[in-house]
Design an enzyme around this catalytic site. Structure first.
Site, short mmCIF file in Angstrom:
data_model
loop_
_atom_site.label_atom_id
_atom_site.label_comp_id
_atom_site.label_asym_id
_atom_site.label_seq_id
_atom_site.Cartn_x
_atom_site.Cartn_y
_atom_site.Cartn_z
N LEU A 146 -4.46 -14.56 -76.05
CA LEU A 146 -5.81 -14.61 -75.48
C LEU A 146 -6.43 -13.21 -75.42
CD1 LEU A 146 -5.12 -17.23 -72.66
CD2 LEU A 146 -6.29 -17.62 -74.84
N ILE B 132 -8.01 -12.24 -78.68
CA ILE B 132 -9.38 -12.69 -78.97
C ILE B 132 -10.34 -11.52 -78.69
CG2 ILE B 132 -11.24 -14.25 -78.23
CD1 ILE B 132 -9.09 -16.32 -77.53
N GLU C 173 -1.91 -24.10 -67.41
CA GLU C 173 -3.30 -24.21 -66.95
C GLU C 173 -4.03 -22.91 -67.29
OE1 GLU C 173 -5.09 -25.61 -62.80
OE2 GLU C 173 -4.58 -23.51 -62.77
N ALA D 57 -13.19 -16.18 -55.58
CA ALA D 57 -11.94 -16.96 -55.49
C ALA D 57 -10.78 -16.09 -54.98
CB ALA D 57 -11.58 -17.56 -56.85
N ILE E 138 -11.01 -13.43 -53.01
CA ILE E 138 -11.21 -13.17 -51.56
C ILE E 138 -10.85 -14.44 -50.77
CG2 ILE E 138 -12.95 -12.64 -49.78
CD1 ILE E 138 -12.47 -10.26 -51.63
P1 0O2 Z 1 -2.36 -20.70 -56.64
O1 0O2 Z 1 -1.90 -19.88 -55.51
O2 0O2 Z 1 -3.59 -20.19 -57.30
O3 0O2 Z 1 -1.27 -21.01 -57.62
P2 0O2 Z 1 -5.18 -28.67 -56.04
O4 0O2 Z 1 -4.02 -27.78 -56.36
O5 0O2 Z 1 -4.86 -29.75 -55.06
O6 0O2 Z 1 -6.40 -27.87 -55.60
P3 0O2 Z 1 -5.07 -29.64 -58.77
O7 0O2 Z 1 -5.63 -30.92 -59.26
O8 0O2 Z 1 -3.60 -29.43 -58.84
O9 0O2 Z 1 -5.65 -29.45 -57.31
O10 0O2 Z 1 -5.64 -28.50 -59.59
P4 0O2 Z 1 -7.03 -27.80 -59.59
O11 0O2 Z 1 -7.80 -28.04 -58.35
O12 0O2 Z 1 -7.68 -28.08 -60.88
O13 0O2 Z 1 -6.53 -26.33 -59.62
C1 0O2 Z 1 -5.68 -25.78 -58.67
C2 0O2 Z 1 -5.77 -24.27 -58.80
O14 0O2 Z 1 -7.17 -23.90 -58.89
C3 0O2 Z 1 -5.27 -23.60 -57.55
O15 0O2 Z 1 -3.92 -23.36 -57.70
C4 0O2 Z 1 -6.09 -22.33 -57.52
O16 0O2 Z 1 -5.60 -21.38 -58.41
C5 0O2 Z 1 -7.44 -22.82 -58.02
N1 0O2 Z 1 -8.26 -23.35 -56.93
C6 0O2 Z 1 -8.62 -24.63 -56.74
N2 0O2 Z 1 -9.40 -24.76 -55.66
C7 0O2 Z 1 -9.55 -23.53 -55.13
C8 0O2 Z 1 -10.26 -23.02 -54.00
O17 0O2 Z 1 -10.92 -23.74 -53.23
N3 0O2 Z 1 -10.18 -21.68 -53.79
C9 0O2 Z 1 -9.47 -20.84 -54.59
N4 0O2 Z 1 -9.46 -19.56 -54.30
N5 0O2 Z 1 -8.77 -21.31 -55.67
C10 0O2 Z 1 -8.82 -22.62 -55.93
P5 0O2 Z 1 -2.95 -23.48 -56.46
O18 0O2 Z 1 -1.64 -23.97 -56.93
O19 0O2 Z 1 -3.61 -24.26 -55.37
O20 0O2 Z 1 -2.79 -22.06 -55.93
P1 0O2 Z 2 -1.02 -12.11 -56.17
O1 0O2 Z 2 -1.16 -11.58 -54.81
O2 0O2 Z 2 0.04 -13.15 -56.32
O3 0O2 Z 2 -2.33 -12.55 -56.76
P2 0O2 Z 2 0.89 -7.25 -67.75
O4 0O2 Z 2 1.72 -8.33 -68.37
O5 0O2 Z 2 1.66 -6.03 -67.33
O6 0O2 Z 2 -0.34 -6.95 -68.51
P3 0O2 Z 2 1.01 -8.40 -65.12
O7 0O2 Z 2 1.55 -7.28 -64.27
O8 0O2 Z 2 1.97 -9.51 -65.41
O9 0O2 Z 2 0.30 -7.87 -66.42
O10 0O2 Z 2 -0.20 -8.96 -64.34
P4 0O2 Z 2 -1.36 -9.91 -64.90
O11 0O2 Z 2 -0.80 -10.91 -65.82
O12 0O2 Z 2 -2.45 -9.05 -65.42
O13 0O2 Z 2 -1.83 -10.57 -63.58
C1 0O2 Z 2 -0.97 -11.16 -62.68
C2 0O2 Z 2 -1.78 -11.47 -61.43
O14 0O2 Z 2 -2.84 -12.36 -61.78
C3 0O2 Z 2 -0.96 -12.11 -60.41
O15 0O2 Z 2 -1.20 -11.40 -59.24
C4 0O2 Z 2 -1.49 -13.51 -60.25
O16 0O2 Z 2 -1.74 -13.84 -58.89
C5 0O2 Z 2 -2.81 -13.52 -60.93
N1 0O2 Z 2 -3.01 -14.67 -61.81
C6 0O2 Z 2 -3.25 -14.60 -63.12
N2 0O2 Z 2 -3.46 -15.79 -63.66
C7 0O2 Z 2 -3.31 -16.67 -62.69
C8 0O2 Z 2 -3.39 -18.09 -62.67
O17 0O2 Z 2 -3.66 -18.78 -63.64
N3 0O2 Z 2 -3.18 -18.67 -61.49
C9 0O2 Z 2 -2.91 -17.95 -60.40
N4 0O2 Z 2 -2.69 -18.58 -59.27
N5 0O2 Z 2 -2.82 -16.60 -60.39
C10 0O2 Z 2 -3.02 -15.97 -61.53
P5 0O2 Z 2 -0.01 -10.74 -58.47
O18 0O2 Z 2 0.07 -9.32 -58.88
O19 0O2 Z 2 1.25 -11.53 -58.65
O20 0O2 Z 2 -0.54 -10.83 -56.99
#
Ligand code: 0O2
Ligand code: 0O2
Length: 229
Positions: A29, A32, A145, A157, A159
């Site tokens: 990605l 790209i 995803e 998101a 914050i």
């Molecule tokens: P994390 O810590 O990001 O991994 P659900 O998980 O119940 O909301 P679903 O159907 O599994 O629903 O997937 P959805 O809603 O398409 O996507 C879930 C992910 O989208 C979340 O992962 C978040 O990364 C992001 N997301 C969805 N809703 C919100 C929101 O209200 N606020 C923020 N900041 N992020 C959101 P996880 O596993 O919940 O958390």
């Molecule tokens: P926190 O508090 O968990 O958010 P590199 O491979 O060295 O270029 P690196 O160090 O693996 O990069 O980091 P990258 O891939 O740039 O970013 C990782 C951070 O992005 C993580 O934060 C994830 O939380 C966030 N992140 C990226 N993609 C997703 C996603 O699809 N879903 C969710 N939930 N988070 C994502 P940290 O550092 O673990 O901190």
């Protein structure tokens, strides 16, 4: 206990293809963006991040949703998570078109939280893909995803995610209201930026070309820049 059945070492083995998938997808990605920049064209991809969900978070979601160990690979779609940040809302469509034409992944689901904002105020476009990884034990297809969002959506998101962590979803009224207000402001920011998109894009291309000229002879600025993206 629902998570009985998957133990320490087994988790490691289970997560291995996901780790490989996230690594490969980050490179692809980010590639790209590299290709667009090489052609001095506006890249719809601003930067890409990725992560494999921690075992703790996986277990938490499994118990929350009553997912059995044998169903986790199918029912938890974001064990491998990629995020593509874009500058403008219209770039989301460009990224989607690029993803849809790829031969190395298959889109199986799309969730449009941009045109259908979540009640929390969350906006992003989610794409679930099937992605095959070749391992020493043969080919394994995993789900991943990909979240596509503008910088403004990402700011909000990020914050909200931190506040959610602190308050466990039970926001005090004042914070709740402020999150609603900031979600509206983020939406307005995206709308305003859209209106001056062409001007901004032109300026950035000029600026990039100028930078390229200036850095000639002092190493490959493009690669240096990509280190951060
Ligand atoms: P994390 O810590 O990001 O991994 P659900 O998980 O119940 O909301 P679903 O159907 O599994 O629903 O997937 P959805 O809603 O398409 O996507 C879930 C992910 O989208 C979340 O992962 C978040 O990364 C992001 N997301 C969805 N809703 C919100 C929101 O209200 N606020 C923020 N900041 N992020 C959101 P996880 O596993 O919940 O958390
Ligand atoms: P926190 O508090 O968990 O958010 P590199 O491979 O060295 O270029 P690196 O160090 O693996 O990069 O980091 P990258 O891939 O740039 O970013 C990782 C951070 O992005 C993580 O934060 C994830 O939380 C966030 N992140 C990226 N993609 C997703 C996603 O699809 N879903 C969710 N939930 N988070 C994502 P940290 O550092 O673990 O901190």
């Amino acid at each position: 206990m629902i998570n009985k059945g998957i133990k320490g070492m087994e988790w490691e083995v289970f997560l291995d293809p996901y780790i490989q998938a996230v690594g490969e997808l980050k490179i692809k990605l980010r590639g790209i963006r590299k290709q667009f920049r090489k052609q001095n064209r506006h890249s719809p991809v601003e930067f890409v991040t990725g992560r494999v969900k921690s075992v703790e978070s996986i277990k938490e979601k499994m118990s929350l949703r009553g997912i059995k160990p044998e169903n986790v690979a199918q029912d938890l779609q974001d064990i491998a998570g990629l995020r593509i940040m874009v500058q403008f809302v219209d770039d989301v469509d460009e990224v989607l078109a690029l993803l849809r034409q790829r031969q190395d992944m298959k889109i199986i689901q799309e969730r449009d939280y941009i045109n259908h904002m979540k009640s929390s105020g969350y906006r992003s476009y989610h794409v679930i893909i099937e992605y095959p990884v070749d391992t020493i034990n043969g080919r394994k297809t995993v789900l991943a995803e990909i979240q596509i969002r503008t910088l403004a959506m990402n700011f909000w998101a990020t914050i909200e995610h931190s506040l959610n962590y602190k308050y466990q979803g039970e926001f005090p009224q004042e914070i709740k209201q402020r999150l609603e207000t900031t979600a509206k402001i983020a939406l307005e920011l995206d709308e305003e930026m859209r209106k001056i998109r062409e001007d901004i894009r032109e300026a950035q291309l000029l600026f990039d070309a100028e930078n390229r000229k200036l850095s000639d002879g002092v190493g490959n600025s493009d690669d240096t820049d990509e280190y951060y993206r």
